[in-house]
Design a protein around this motif. Structure first.
Motif, PDB file in Angstrom:
ATOM      1  N   ILE A 178     -10.386  19.091  34.508  1.00  0.00           N
ATOM      2  CA  ILE A 178     -11.583  18.676  35.251  1.00  0.00           C
ATOM      3  C   ILE A 178     -11.416  17.261  35.792  1.00  0.00           C
ATOM      4  O   ILE A 178     -11.833  16.948  36.910  1.00  0.00           O
ATOM      5  N   ALA A 179     -10.784  16.380  35.013  1.00  0.00           N
ATOM      6  CA  ALA A 179     -10.584  14.998  35.458  1.00  0.00           C
ATOM      7  C   ALA A 179      -9.695  14.932  36.695  1.00  0.00           C
ATOM      8  O   ALA A 179      -9.858  14.045  37.544  1.00  0.00           O
ATOM      9  N   ALA A 186     -16.264   9.359  36.070  1.00  0.00           N
ATOM     10  CA  ALA A 186     -15.621   8.755  34.894  1.00  0.00           C
ATOM     11  C   ALA A 186     -15.830   9.663  33.685  1.00  0.00           C
ATOM     12  O   ALA A 186     -16.932  10.194  33.476  1.00  0.00           O
ATOM     13  N   PHE A 187     -14.779   9.861  32.888  1.00  0.00           N
ATOM     14  CA  PHE A 187     -14.840  10.726  31.722  1.00  0.00           C
ATOM     15  C   PHE A 187     -14.383   9.948  30.486  1.00  0.00           C
ATOM     16  O   PHE A 187     -13.434   9.160  30.547  1.00  0.00           O
ATOM     17  N   ASN A 192     -14.046  12.791  16.368  1.00  0.00           N
ATOM     18  CA  ASN A 192     -14.364  12.223  15.058  1.00  0.00           C
ATOM     19  C   ASN A 192     -14.580  10.712  15.138  1.00  0.00           C
ATOM     20  O   ASN A 192     -14.121   9.939  14.287  1.00  0.00           O
ATOM     21  N   GLY A 193     -15.267  10.285  16.219  1.00  0.00           N
ATOM     22  CA  GLY A 193     -15.607   8.884  16.397  1.00  0.00           C
ATOM     23  C   GLY A 193     -14.517   8.032  17.007  1.00  0.00           C
ATOM     24  O   GLY A 193     -14.728   6.827  17.237  1.00  0.00           O
ATOM     25  N   LYS A 194     -13.361   8.593  17.342  1.00  0.00           N
ATOM     26  CA  LYS A 194     -12.245   7.830  17.906  1.00  0.00           C
ATOM     27  C   LYS A 194     -12.045   8.211  19.372  1.00  0.00           C
ATOM     28  O   LYS A 194     -11.982   9.390  19.713  1.00  0.00           O
ATOM     29  N   THR A 195     -11.970   7.194  20.231  1.00  0.00           N
ATOM     30  CA  THR A 195     -11.762   7.465  21.663  1.00  0.00           C
ATOM     31  C   THR A 195     -10.327   7.942  21.901  1.00  0.00           C
ATOM     32  O   THR A 195      -9.368   7.243  21.570  1.00  0.00           O
ATOM     33  N   ILE A 196     -10.211   9.120  22.488  1.00  0.00           N
ATOM     34  CA  ILE A 196      -8.893   9.728  22.728  1.00  0.00           C
ATOM     35  C   ILE A 196      -8.493   9.590  24.192  1.00  0.00           C
ATOM     36  O   ILE A 196      -7.351   9.254  24.515  1.00  0.00           O
ATOM     37  N   ARG A 197      -9.411   9.884  25.088  1.00  0.00           N
ATOM     38  CA  ARG A 197      -9.125   9.835  26.526  1.00  0.00           C
ATOM     39  C   ARG A 197     -10.242   9.087  27.238  1.00  0.00           C
ATOM     40  O   ARG A 197     -11.431   9.244  26.908  1.00  0.00           O
ATOM     41  N   GLN A 198      -9.840   8.286  28.248  1.00  0.00           N
ATOM     42  CA  GLN A 198     -10.827   7.590  29.073  1.00  0.00           C
ATOM     43  C   GLN A 198     -10.299   7.520  30.505  1.00  0.00           C
ATOM     44  O   GLN A 198      -9.245   6.941  30.751  1.00  0.00           O
ATOM     45  N   TYR A 199     -11.034   8.134  31.411  1.00  0.00           N
ATOM     46  CA  TYR A 199     -10.636   8.160  32.824  1.00  0.00           C
ATOM     47  C   TYR A 199     -11.692   7.425  33.630  1.00  0.00           C
ATOM     48  O   TYR A 199     -12.861   7.836  33.673  1.00  0.00           O
TER      49      TYR A 199
END
Length: 620
Positions: A178-179, A186-187, A192-199
């Protein structure tokens, strides 16, 4: 057994079997709803691979209080109103089943606040009875959907879920797809509270390249060819990895139709075919491609999960995708090879260069000759295109060149030889001499009887047609026969003798207008074919031509006249049993211009005492 209407809860659970396959399916449906609502920022929070919690927040338009309950009902949607909307769907979702199906197999909480509404409201639905409870809540503009304990009331479905890591990998893959489709959004993905991906939002070309590199890796961008081609209502854009960046699995195949991510067989086949001669069967291409066309020309309502579509002009779309991708892949290879080897090839052809380099250089030269012949055709007929714009291949012009080549392939071309033949046939049609009054009698299917010097003559129409074709070929031999690129290259498996003959006589075949590439010890691929054979089946006529060549080569080495005669035979034999009276009349007029030796080649009988029927039967 009586027929009864299914309860709403059971009907929704059955529908959930199609919509909610696993946690990743929930993420996909909810993100698509956010995108349809105009969101520019979407946050996805996952707990325990999605089995425990899926929480998606956006800054979209939101849902008004009075429609919250309706939003959780089956077949409730704001995206289509009537049949005309269904025929031209522009949104990602349209069936109105997602929220109802999800709420039937999980504990769902929907909180939303439109800009026009002062307060936010929350709708809660439990899986068993699906009773919706509305209550006030605190929330910014937009919508948040919280899905807890997926499949809590359907243990049979829950036990089929994989490990937490596997399910999260599927969610991550959905977000990647989708990104890639929405650079304007912005995605953020947390687990479990940890940022894995940031677009972040990508507006410029450099930012788009960075987002693609985030998803596919920097190596993909470094080896990718960027394309952007428009033709007749179709647009194909994106990134196409060169063959040197092949994959051992199809994990980097991203295709989209009008912004909708696809795993469509037609699209994948067209792309795979463009790599056919460049990759082995064990390798897979890598690409990120976006196809845009009129929404009325594609039906997206053909797959439960909307992974496939149906095109109204499937073959046309397939050929367009293939042509653009194929032309985008070949130029960089040609450019590199030509820069290094074209001068060396001119003086050392066939010595130190590899077979692949020779084929590339020959194909390049053939393309220049082809364009030159098209320009000559333009001057002789008004039906041909007014002009042909040609410029040397370069990386910067790949996309434009692909579009030009595709348009050229889709345009009918009247070649000089055919113009001459058509003109001759028109003269016959306008002639005041009729067949019945002429000194010629047509003996169907392939013979004619006429009187010459007071004696009857039996004329073989096939032999005469073959002789005329051979003369035509001989006139073009110095420059090579006109060749036309095949829209779809044809792969053939040949017997060992035939394959060896083709490999040893590439230059002569190029002279005939046949450009082929040796794939392995058994297979070849035909890329261009003579214009004189364009009405014949490529596979059958090519195999027949090679068979004739082998039969003649057993006695002695083939001369230029032998090649010309064999080519003429292949052309002429297509005319067997197809002559009509007008063509016979035209052929008879050509007979009057033949010389003595040529007449003897096409006359079968010169004695009136020979029975005509018996003679024809004996010849057959």
């Amino acid at each position: 057994m009586t027929i009864e209407i299914l309860p709403a809860r059971l009907a929704n659970q059955i529908a959930a079997g199609e919509v909610v396959e696993r946690p990743a399916s929930v993420v996909k449906e909810l993100i698509e709803n956010s995108l349809d609502a105009g969101a520019t920022s979407i946050k996805v929070d996952i707990e325990k691979g999605g089995a425990k919690r899926i929480r998606i927040s956006d800054n979209g338009k939101g849902i008004v209080k009075d429609e919250l309950t309706l939003a959780l009902s089956r077949h409730a949607t704001s995206k289509i109103k009537n049949l005309s909307d269904l025929e031209a769907i522009g949104s990602l979702g349209f069936r109105g089943e997602a929220l109802a199906s999800i709420s039937s197999v999980a504990r769902l909480t929907l909180t939303s606040k439109p800009t026009s509404q002062e307060n936010a409201w929350q709708a809660c639905a439990q899986g068993r009875d699906m009773d919706v409870v509305i209550q006030p809540a605190a929330h910014s503009d937009g919508t948040t959907i919280d899905v807890v304990d997926l499949f809590f009331n359907t243990p049979a479905r829950r036990k089929f879920l994989r490990t937490e890591k596997t399910e999260f990998n599927h969610i991550e893959e959905v977000l990647k797809r989708i990104a890639l489709a929405r650079f304007d959004v912005a995605f953020t993905l947390t687990h479990n509270g940890k940022t894995i991906r940031q677009y972040r939002i990508a507006n410029s070309d450099a930012q788009k390249d960075r987002r693609v590199a985030q998803v596919c890796g920097q190596a993909f961008i470094d080896h990718a060819v960027k394309i952007d081609c428009q033709h007749d209502g179709l647009e194909l854009s994106g990134w196409l990895a060169q063959p040197s960046y092949s994959r051992n699995q199809n994990d980097m195949c991203y295709s989209y139709v009008n912004g909708r991510m696809m795993r469509d067989k037609l699209i994948n086949h067209a792309i795979r075919q463009s790599y056919q001669e460049l990759l082995t069967n064990e390798s897979y291409p890598a690409f990120v491609l976006f196809l845009v066309l009129d929404a009325k020309e594609v039906d997206v309502n053909v797959h439960p999960a909307k992974h496939e579509v149906r095109f109204h002009q499937g073959r046309y779309v397939h050929d367009f995708i293939y042509s653009v991708c194929h032309q985008a892949l070949i130029p960089p290879i040609q450019e590199q090879a030509l820069d290094d080897n074209i001068d060396h090839f001119a003086s050392h052809q066939g010595s130190s260069l590899s077979t692949a380099t020779q084929a590339i250089a020959q194909a390049y030269q053939q393309s220049r000759e082809y364009v030159s012949q098209l320009q000559q055709a333009d001057q002789q007929t008004e039906q041909a295109p007014k002009s042909v714009n040609y410029r040397p291949i370069n990386r910067a012009g790949i996309s434009a060149l692909a579009g030009e080549n595709y348009q050229r392939l889709m345009t009918p071309i009247n070649l000089p030889d055919e113009v001459t033949e058509v003109a001759a046939e028109r003269e016959v049609e306008q002639s005041s001499v009729q067949v019945a009054n002429s000194p010629l009698h047509f003996v169907a299917p392939d013979y004619a009887l006429f009187v010459m010097a007071g004696q009857p003559r039996l004329l073989s129409l096939l032999k005469l047609y073959c002789l005329l074709q051979q003369e035509k070929i001989a006139r073009q031999w110095s420059t090579g026969l006109t060749s036309q690129p095949l829209l779809l290259p044809i792969k053939l498996s040949l017997p060992p003798d035939n394959h060896q003959f083709v490999e040893q006589h590439q230059e002569e075949l190029n002279q005939l207008g046949i450009v082929c590439h040796i794939l392995d010890k058994q297979s070849i691929q035909i890329r261009q074919y003579p214009a004189l054979l364009r009405n014949q089946d490529v596979s059958n006529s090519f195999e027949h031509l090679i068979t004739l060549c082998l039969a003649n080569a057993k006695e002695q080495a083939l001369s230029d006249s032998d090649w010309q005669h064999i080519m003429a035979r292949v052309i002429a034999e297509k005319k067997r049993n197809e002559f009509d009276e007008q063509q016979v009349q035209w052929l008879y007029q050509q007979t009057l211009e033949l010389k003595g030796d040529e007449i003897n080649q096409v006359l079968l009988l010169n004695s009136v005492e020979v029975d005509l029927t018996s003679a024809i039967q004996a010849l057959e």
